[in-house]
Design a protein around this motif. Structure first.
Motif, mmCIF file in Angstrom:
data_model
loop_
_atom_site.group_PDB
_atom_site.id
_atom_site.type_symbol
_atom_site.label_atom_id
_atom_site.label_comp_id
_atom_site.label_asym_id
_atom_site.label_seq_id
_atom_site.Cartn_x
_atom_site.Cartn_y
_atom_site.Cartn_z
ATOM 1 N N VAL A 44 0.857 -1.183 0.000
ATOM 2 C CA VAL A 44 0.000 0.000 0.000
ATOM 3 C C VAL A 44 0.896 1.236 0.000
ATOM 4 N N GLY A 45 0.849 1.993 -1.087
ATOM 5 C CA GLY A 45 1.626 3.218 -1.175
ATOM 6 C C GLY A 45 0.936 4.350 -0.426
ATOM 7 N N LEU A 46 1.695 5.111 0.336
ATOM 8 C CA LEU A 46 1.179 6.243 1.104
ATOM 9 C C LEU A 46 1.534 7.550 0.396
ATOM 10 N N PRO A 47 0.812 8.629 0.660
ATOM 11 C CA PRO A 47 1.025 9.880 -0.077
ATOM 12 C C PRO A 47 2.449 10.416 -0.017
ATOM 13 N N ASP A 48 3.184 10.147 1.063
ATOM 14 C CA ASP A 48 4.538 10.684 1.178
ATOM 15 C C ASP A 48 5.598 9.758 0.600
ATOM 16 N N GLY A 49 5.162 8.660 -0.040
ATOM 17 C CA GLY A 49 6.100 7.756 -0.677
ATOM 18 C C GLY A 49 6.426 6.506 0.109
ATOM 19 N N ASP A 50 6.098 6.460 1.392
ATOM 20 C CA ASP A 50 6.306 5.247 2.176
ATOM 21 C C ASP A 50 5.346 4.160 1.703
ATOM 22 N N VAL A 51 5.712 2.912 1.978
ATOM 23 C CA VAL A 51 4.922 1.767 1.535
ATOM 24 C C VAL A 51 4.717 0.825 2.718
ATOM 25 N N LEU A 52 3.494 0.339 2.877
ATOM 26 C CA LEU A 52 3.172 -0.641 3.912
ATOM 27 C C LEU A 52 2.937 -2.001 3.269
ATOM 28 N N VAL A 53 3.430 -3.045 3.923
ATOM 29 C CA VAL A 53 3.221 -4.410 3.454
ATOM 30 C C VAL A 53 2.050 -5.012 4.232
ATOM 31 N N VAL A 54 1.112 -5.592 3.495
ATOM 32 C CA VAL A 54 -0.076 -6.194 4.098
ATOM 33 C C VAL A 54 -0.168 -7.645 3.642
ATOM 34 N N ARG A 55 -0.306 -8.545 4.596
ATOM 35 C CA ARG A 55 -0.467 -9.962 4.279
ATOM 36 C C ARG A 55 -1.938 -10.338 4.388
ATOM 37 N N LEU A 56 -2.446 -10.984 3.347
ATOM 38 C CA LEU A 56 -3.870 -11.299 3.233
ATOM 39 C C LEU A 56 -4.103 -12.793 3.429
ATOM 40 N N HIS A 57 -5.216 -13.111 4.066
ATOM 41 C CA HIS A 57 -5.570 -14.512 4.320
ATOM 42 C C HIS A 57 -7.061 -14.712 4.100
ATOM 43 N N GLU A 58 -7.400 -15.686 3.282
ATOM 44 C CA GLU A 58 -8.804 -16.095 3.131
ATOM 45 C C GLU A 58 -8.954 -17.487 3.712
ATOM 46 N N PRO A 59 -10.003 -17.735 4.492
ATOM 47 C CA PRO A 59 -10.169 -19.055 5.112
ATOM 48 C C PRO A 59 -10.232 -20.165 4.068
ATOM 49 N N LEU A 60 -9.576 -21.284 4.347
ATOM 50 C CA LEU A 60 -9.642 -22.435 3.444
ATOM 51 C C LEU A 60 -11.027 -23.057 3.452
ATOM 52 N N SER A 90 -4.507 -14.315 16.896
ATOM 53 C CA SER A 90 -5.812 -13.754 16.522
ATOM 54 C C SER A 90 -6.176 -14.127 15.095
ATOM 55 N N ALA A 91 -5.184 -14.073 14.200
ATOM 56 C CA ALA A 91 -5.447 -14.440 12.808
ATOM 57 C C ALA A 91 -5.911 -15.890 12.707
ATOM 58 N N ARG A 92 -5.250 -16.781 13.425
ATOM 59 C CA ARG A 92 -5.629 -18.195 13.358
ATOM 60 C C ARG A 92 -7.062 -18.413 13.851
ATOM 61 N N GLY A 93 -7.398 -17.814 14.979
ATOM 62 C CA GLY A 93 -8.750 -17.974 15.506
ATOM 63 C C GLY A 93 -9.803 -17.404 14.577
ATOM 64 N N LEU A 94 -9.552 -16.220 14.056
ATOM 65 C CA LEU A 94 -10.512 -15.591 13.148
ATOM 66 C C LEU A 94 -10.685 -16.402 11.869
ATOM 67 N N LEU A 95 -9.588 -16.884 11.296
ATOM 68 C CA LEU A 95 -9.669 -17.668 10.074
ATOM 69 C C LEU A 95 -10.457 -18.954 10.291
ATOM 70 N N ARG A 96 -10.231 -19.622 11.405
ATOM 71 C CA ARG A 96 -10.969 -20.856 11.694
ATOM 72 C C ARG A 96 -12.453 -20.592 11.903
ATOM 73 N N ALA A 97 -12.786 -19.362 12.295
ATOM 74 C CA ALA A 97 -14.196 -18.993 12.472
ATOM 75 C C ALA A 97 -14.819 -18.453 11.182
ATOM 76 N N GLY A 98 -14.042 -18.388 10.107
ATOM 77 C CA GLY A 98 -14.596 -17.967 8.821
ATOM 78 C C GLY A 98 -14.369 -16.524 8.443
ATOM 79 N N PHE A 99 -13.514 -15.797 9.191
ATOM 80 C CA PHE A 99 -13.243 -14.395 8.885
ATOM 81 C C PHE A 99 -11.991 -14.262 8.006
ATOM 82 N N PRO A 100 -12.069 -13.568 6.871
ATOM 83 C CA PRO A 100 -10.838 -13.203 6.174
ATOM 84 C C PRO A 100 -10.015 -12.275 7.071
ATOM 85 N N VAL A 101 -8.702 -12.295 6.894
ATOM 86 C CA VAL A 101 -7.813 -11.537 7.770
ATOM 87 C C VAL A 101 -6.765 -10.813 6.941
ATOM 88 N N ALA A 102 -6.395 -9.603 7.397
ATOM 89 C CA ALA A 102 -5.252 -8.872 6.849
ATOM 90 C C ALA A 102 -4.347 -8.476 8.007
#
Length: 362
Positions: A44-60, A90-102
């Motif tokens: 994700v590019g920010l207005p001042d040029g910095d960039v954030l890395v985001v890891r995405l997860h969809e439940p299997l 938190s990501a593991r619990g949410l994914l097992r409950a059916g929530f996508p996670v970032a």
């Protein structure tokens, strides 16, 4: 008002707030995510040029009830990353409950460090908005968005939810062990355990603040090396880099407590009365009953659990994970349309907020 409103039974031997707080550092649990999700990455590019890395997860596995659940953005705390134990749990619990996670690495943290010239702070909600705007355009956000933050990340989340959302399809939130009054929080950490917590936090903070990519003058690097307390760091680094007079002004402007009455989406604030890093007085001075009557913010405050600890008897995941899932399932998730169509995230009406329920259920 009785601040504590939920029951928590600690796992042995983690029976005090300090022990709950350090349990993960001692046991070093590893929470897998590859066996419960399909994974991807975005920048994700920010207005001042910095960039954030985001890891995405969809439940299997899709949940049996087929309800539309929001994608949950997880926001780490001071000195943490997207790979911090509490984030992965938190990501593991949410994914097992059916929530996508970032999972996001904030400026200067984790994988974003090499792509950032700036540093995050406890009120930098514009960065969270940029990430949420990116997520809103992805298929995993077909059930809308929610945001969950921990410690200083929890402060940022609550401040974000108390600000105008500007059309973002954010439908709910959770904060765990958030310092609702930053000034009081740093003063308490300075005194607690003869400054042991503060020294540990400062070691990590100095390391993050001087990573090779950060845009620092020689004078700033010297200041950072000389800082011994959080107030020093925020007065000499955080405040001047962001246009504030000093640490006191930074704390006053960015503490989430004053933003709570303006929150309009169902939000759960999880906290332990024995948190050794946040003074309980900060929580006692908030009108939680009034906030609950207004309909959006409710509390889940336990007698024990420490700071982002909550290691409960008989559970492999922290207690707050199940509590967050219950909140989001009850107040944010919704039935799938009967015709199978998925409405655009930005065109949903605001969800009805149900009344508070007791001890661990919502």
């Amino acid at each position: 008002m009785d601040l504590v409103n939920e029951r928590f039974v600690p796992a042995l031997p983690w029976v005090t707030g300090p022990l709950q707080t350090i349990a993960d550092r001692v046991t070093r649990p590893h929470h897998r995510l590859d066996d419960v999700s399909r994974q991807d990455r975005r920048q994700v590019g920010l207005p001042d040029g910095d960039v954030l890395v985001v890891r995405l997860h969809e439940p299997l596995a899709a949940p049996a009830d087929r309800r539309l659940r929001p994608a949950v953005l997880l926001v780490h705390g001071l000195g943490g990353t997207a790979d911090s134990t509490y984030v992965r749990a938190s990501a593991r619990g949410l994914l097992r409950a059916g929530f996508p996670v970032a999972r996001v690495d904030l400026r200067g943290a984790g994988e974003s460090a090499a792509l950032s010239r700036g540093l995050y702070h406890g009120g930098r909600t514009e960065d969270l908005r940029a990430v949420l705007a990116m997520l809103a355009g992805l298929p995993l956000a077909r059930g809308g968005l929610a945001v969950m933050g921990f410690s200083l990340g929890g402060n940022a989340v609550l401040k974000l939810l108390g600000e105008p959302l500007g059309g973002l399809p954010v439908r709910g939130g959770v904060a765990v062990s958030a310092p609702v009054d930053l000034q009081r929080g740093v003063e308490h950490i300075h005194r607690a355990t003869a400054g042991l917590y503060e020294r540990a936090m400062m070691w990590r903070l100095r390391l993050d603040a001087t990573h090779p990519g950060v845009d620092l003058s020689d004078e700033e690097r010297l200041r950072i090396r000389r800082t011994a307390t959080l107030v020093d760091f925020d007065s000499l680094v955080t405040a001047p880099r962001n246009g504030w007079r000093d640490a006191a002004e930074y704390y006053a402007i960015n503490s989430c407590g004053p933003f709570l009455p303006a929150v309009t989406v169902p939000t759960l604030v999880i906290h332990a009365a024995d948190d050794p890093m946040i003074p309980v007085q900060s929580y006692l001075e908030i009108d939680w009953d009034g906030l609950a009557r207004a309909g959006a913010v409710r509390r889940a405050i336990t007698p024990g659990g420490g700071h982002v600890g909550f290691h409960a008897q008989g559970s492999p995941l922290p207690w707050y994970v199940g509590r967050a899932i219950a909140h989001l399932d009850t107040h944010v998730a919704r039935p799938a349309p009967l015709d199978g169509a998925t409405p655009a995230p930005g065109r949903r009406s605001r969800p009805r907020v149900a009344g508070h329920r007791s001890a661990g259920t919502e």
